[in-house]
Motif scaffolding. Structure first.
Motif, PDB file in Angstrom:
ATOM      1  N   LEU A 170       7.857  -5.414 -15.679  1.00 29.56           N
ATOM      2  CA  LEU A 170       8.220  -6.228 -14.512  1.00 29.56           C
ATOM      3  C   LEU A 170       9.387  -7.157 -14.855  1.00 29.56           C
ATOM      4  O   LEU A 170      10.333  -7.298 -14.072  1.00 29.56           O
ATOM      5  CB  LEU A 170       7.019  -7.049 -14.041  1.00 29.56           C
ATOM      6  CG  LEU A 170       5.915  -6.299 -13.288  1.00 29.56           C
ATOM      7  CD1 LEU A 170       4.709  -7.212 -13.069  1.00 29.56           C
ATOM      8  CD2 LEU A 170       6.426  -5.774 -11.945  1.00 29.56           C
ATOM      9  N   ASP A 171       9.311  -7.793 -16.019  1.00 30.25           N
ATOM     10  CA  ASP A 171      10.372  -8.713 -16.453  1.00 30.25           C
ATOM     11  C   ASP A 171      11.712  -8.002 -16.560  1.00 30.25           C
ATOM     12  O   ASP A 171      12.760  -8.588 -16.284  1.00 30.25           O
ATOM     13  CB  ASP A 171      10.019  -9.342 -17.808  1.00 30.25           C
ATOM     14  CG  ASP A 171       8.877 -10.338 -17.705  1.00 30.25           C
ATOM     15  OD1 ASP A 171       8.581 -10.783 -16.578  1.00 30.25           O
ATOM     16  OD2 ASP A 171       8.275 -10.656 -18.753  1.00 30.25           O
ATOM     17  N   ARG A 172      11.675  -6.743 -16.965  1.00 27.73           N
ATOM     18  CA  ARG A 172      12.918  -5.980 -17.142  1.00 27.73           C
ATOM     19  C   ARG A 172      13.287  -5.167 -15.909  1.00 27.73           C
ATOM     20  O   ARG A 172      14.195  -4.345 -15.950  1.00 27.73           O
ATOM     21  CB  ARG A 172      12.792  -5.071 -18.372  1.00 27.73           C
ATOM     22  CG  ARG A 172      12.932  -5.862 -19.670  1.00 27.73           C
ATOM     23  CD  ARG A 172      12.262  -5.196 -20.845  1.00 27.73           C
ATOM     24  NE  ARG A 172      12.409  -6.017 -22.046  1.00 27.73           N
ATOM     25  CZ  ARG A 172      11.701  -7.127 -22.265  1.00 27.73           C
ATOM     26  NH1 ARG A 172      10.821  -7.544 -21.366  1.00 27.73           N
ATOM     27  NH2 ARG A 172      11.887  -7.832 -23.371  1.00 27.73           N
ATOM     28  N   LYS A 173      12.541  -5.401 -14.831  1.00 27.80           N
ATOM     29  CA  LYS A 173      12.804  -4.760 -13.535  1.00 27.80           C
ATOM     30  C   LYS A 173      12.713  -3.235 -13.596  1.00 27.80           C
ATOM     31  O   LYS A 173      13.369  -2.523 -12.835  1.00 27.80           O
ATOM     32  CB  LYS A 173      14.173  -5.198 -12.983  1.00 27.80           C
ATOM     33  CG  LYS A 173      14.302  -6.705 -12.824  1.00 27.80           C
ATOM     34  CD  LYS A 173      15.589  -7.087 -12.129  1.00 27.80           C
ATOM     35  CE  LYS A 173      15.766  -8.605 -12.090  1.00 27.80           C
ATOM     36  NZ  LYS A 173      14.637  -9.309 -11.475  1.00 27.80           N
ATOM     37  N   ILE A 174      11.912  -2.737 -14.541  1.00 30.71           N
ATOM     38  CA  ILE A 174      11.615  -1.308 -14.578  1.00 30.71           C
ATOM     39  C   ILE A 174      10.542  -1.011 -13.530  1.00 30.71           C
ATOM     40  O   ILE A 174      10.634  -0.049 -12.772  1.00 30.71           O
ATOM     41  CB  ILE A 174      11.121  -0.875 -15.976  1.00 30.71           C
ATOM     42  CG1 ILE A 174      12.121  -1.300 -17.055  1.00 30.71           C
ATOM     43  CG2 ILE A 174      10.885   0.635 -16.020  1.00 30.71           C
ATOM     44  CD1 ILE A 174      13.503  -0.732 -16.891  1.00 30.71           C
ATOM     45  N   LEU A 175       9.520  -1.871 -13.502  1.00 28.04           N
ATOM     46  CA  LEU A 175       8.512  -1.844 -12.444  1.00 28.04           C
ATOM     47  C   LEU A 175       8.783  -2.985 -11.472  1.00 28.04           C
ATOM     48  O   LEU A 175       9.400  -3.989 -11.839  1.00 28.04           O
ATOM     49  CB  LEU A 175       7.108  -2.001 -13.034  1.00 28.04           C
ATOM     50  CG  LEU A 175       6.525  -0.811 -13.804  1.00 28.04           C
ATOM     51  CD1 LEU A 175       5.190  -1.201 -14.432  1.00 28.04           C
ATOM     52  CD2 LEU A 175       6.351   0.404 -12.899  1.00 28.04           C
ATOM     53  N   SER A 176       8.298  -2.818 -10.251  1.00 27.99           N
ATOM     54  CA  SER A 176       8.457  -3.862  -9.239  1.00 27.99           C
ATOM     55  C   SER A 176       7.094  -4.207  -8.641  1.00 27.99           C
ATOM     56  O   SER A 176       6.110  -3.485  -8.833  1.00 27.99           O
ATOM     57  CB  SER A 176       9.398  -3.380  -8.124  1.00 27.99           C
ATOM     58  OG  SER A 176       8.788  -2.311  -7.410  1.00 27.99           O
ATOM     59  N   LYS A 177       7.048  -5.300  -7.917  1.00 27.68           N
ATOM     60  CA  LYS A 177       5.812  -5.680  -7.222  1.00 27.68           C
ATOM     61  C   LYS A 177       5.405  -4.590  -6.235  1.00 27.68           C
ATOM     62  O   LYS A 177       4.225  -4.353  -5.996  1.00 27.68           O
ATOM     63  CB  LYS A 177       6.024  -7.007  -6.485  1.00 27.68           C
ATOM     64  CG  LYS A 177       6.316  -8.196  -7.394  1.00 27.68           C
ATOM     65  CD  LYS A 177       5.107  -8.562  -8.242  1.00 27.68           C
ATOM     66  CE  LYS A 177       5.376  -9.830  -9.056  1.00 27.68           C
ATOM     67  NZ  LYS A 177       4.211 -10.193  -9.907  1.00 27.68           N
TER      68      LYS A 177
END
Length: 200
Positions: free
Chosen positions: A183-190
């Motif tokens: 999430l921090d690296r924007k690989i996954l999103s909410k």
């Protein structure tokens, strides 16, 4: 047999070109000359000298590097053609594609590479980090998205297919921290997490 040896030489020479002249290193970015002390490199990597010089001969024959002696030390220097070729090699696998919906599973890349392939092993680790894998253990890396084909091509190019396995895990111990990492690296999103909750 000669053809197979030639293909293996091409692969190992390619790895040598990338590891000798890492164009992402600030020194190389700031310098117009790409140069490396041959003996220092051999000693750092604990390489077999005859195998190393076979690769060097191939790269020199292809016009990617040139060799010279300065103060009794042998150096390898990247040519313009070699720099262009190295940049093309590094662009081969740029990213792991984001699927429309995350399936909530993790892909684990696990390897046990012999010390004689240290150069290739280091290149693999470096590439996995570039592809935004998270290192769980020394030789265990994880990514949330399908990557079997990409990793298969990568290990084939590095001649490491026999030493690398890919597993799909429904759950990993401590996966909350792993999810936070992506999430921090924007690989996954909410949005990925919401879709996963709705699916369950």
């Amino acid at each position: 047999m000669k053809k197979q040896h030639k293909e293996l030489l091409k692969i190992s020479a390619k790895e040598l070109l990338l590891s000798l002249f890492d164009l992402s290193v600030p020194f190389f970015q700031a310098s117009s000359i790409y140069r490396k002390n041959a003996n220092d490199y051999i000693n750092e990597r604990r390489l077999e000298r005859s195998e190393f010089w076979d690769r060097v001969k191939y790269l020199r024959r292809m016009g990617y590097i040139q060799t010279f002696v300065d103060k009794n030390q042998k150096y390898l220097e990247l040519t313009k053609k070699g720099k262009l070729r190295g940049e093309l090699f590094k662009k081969e696998i740029k990213e792991i594609r984001h699927p429309i919906k995350w399936d909530g599973k993790f892909r684990l890349v696990i390897f046990d590479v012999p010390e004689k392939h240290k150069t290739e092993r280091d290149l693999l680790r470096s590439k996995l980090k570039q592809l935004n894998f998270i290192q769980i253990q020394k030789s265990v890396y994880a990514h949330p998205f399908e990557c079997t084909e990409a990793i298969g091509a990568l290990t084939y190019n590095y001649n490491l297919s026999d030493y690398v396995s890919i597993f799909i895990a429904d759950a990993i111990l401590g996966e909350e921290n792993i999810i936070d990492h992506f999430l921090d690296r924007k690989i996954l999103s909410k949005k990925d997490l919401r879709a996963l909750v709705n699916k369950n």
